[in-house]
Scaffold this motif. Structure first.
Motif: not given
Ligand code: IPE
Ligand code: IPE
Ligand code: MG
Length: 262
Positions: A38-40, A82-85, A88, A91, A208, A214, A216
């Motif tokens: 999860i690329l956060d 995971y690049a775009f959920s 997302n 936003r 993550r 989490r 997500s």
């Molecule tokens: C999860 O990250 C989705 C991606 C990395 C693509 P978000 O930043 O959108 O997730 P939340 O809102 O912190 O759960």
């Protein structure tokens, strides 16, 4: 204390220590077959430097190339990023617009590397909802790499596990309705085969970045027995050493799959 927020010093120590894992030692032990990340933390990483959030997305994009190259060099079989959920889209319009253009440039830039490394790329998610230009770029990169036989690199774009599961249920229900399948045919293999990750090994290691703990709406079915690894390092700063550290931690886990070790 559980879930203590780490101090800046601790974060720094984590980044520094993440470069000391010995690569040969890690490569000498069993590796995860499928690593999902999860690329956060792109936005916060940029904001911490007084830069706009999109600067972080750009740096994150460069890091996808770096980590894919490292993972491919380690002979990891599959990697899902995971690049775009599906969430997302909430936003700001400018950020979403940037994120829809970014992969087009990225795929063009990345194509020669993918071919050199023999990486097969696929995009997971609801592609029909993406802008036309991005859909074209996705088709191009998927077709170009379709016959590559090295690492499988999945990029999750407009991906949501709940959407994926709903799609799977509808496809199977329809086949039952059309009498192509009977209820007794439904087992976990059949479900696997109706998900977007069809043909991939189950996720062994889920990473993550940037401190959130989490899922997500990422791969819900596929992570049933994944080892979870959370790091404070934001995605643009998650380099080779950090991946080695994550894999090294994975190698120290005692995976029992519900059984009991003798
Ligand atoms: C999860 O990250 C989705 C991606 C990395 C693509 P978000 O930043 O959108 O997730 P939340 O809102 O912190 O759960
Ligand atoms: C992850 O970074 C990339 C996407 C979800 C598109 P974020 O944009 O979520 O960055 P933070 O979490 O706000 O720092
Ligand atoms: Mg985030």
């Amino acid at each position: 204390m559980l879930f203590k927020k780490k101090s800046e010093l601790e974060v720094l120590e984590e980044i520094v220590s993440s470069t000391v894992v010995d690569k040969e030692t890690v490569l000498g032990k069993p590796l995860p077959r499928h690593v999902a990340i999860i690329l956060d933390g792109n936005g916060r990483w940029a904001q911490q430097q007084g830069k706009p959030r999109v600067f972080g997305h750009q740096a994150g994009m460069f890091n996808v190339e770096h980590i894919a190259e490292v993972a491919s060099g380690m002979n990891i079989e599959a990697m899902t990023l995971y690049a775009f959920s599906t969430e997302n889209w909430k936003r700001a319009a400018e950020e979403v617009a940037f994120l829809m253009k970014l992969p087009i440039r990225f795929f063009d830039r990345f194509a020669p590397t993918l071919m050199r490394l023999n990486i097969k790329t696929k995009v997971l998610g609801n592609k029909e909802e993406l802008p036309e230009g991005l859909q074209t770029a996705i088709r191009r990169i998927e077709q170009m790499t379709a016959n590559n036989t090295g690492m499988k690199l999945m990029i999750a774009l407009n991906y949501g596990a709940q959407d994926e599961i709903m799609g799977m249920v509808k496809k199977i229900a329809n086949k039952v309705k059309e009498a192509e399948l009977s209820l007794d045919d439904i087992d976990s293999k059949l479900i696997d085969d109706h998900l977007l990750t069809k043909g991939l090994p189950p996720v062994d290691l889920l990473i993550r970045t940037s401190g959130e703990q989490r899922i997500s709406n990422f791969l819900l079915w596929q992570i049933a027995y994944a080892e979870l690894y959370f790091t404070e390092i934001p995605w643009p700063a998650f380099k080779e050493g950090a991946l080695l550290e994550a894999i090294s931690q994975f190698q120290q886990r005692d995976r029992r799959f519900g059984g009991v070790k003798k």
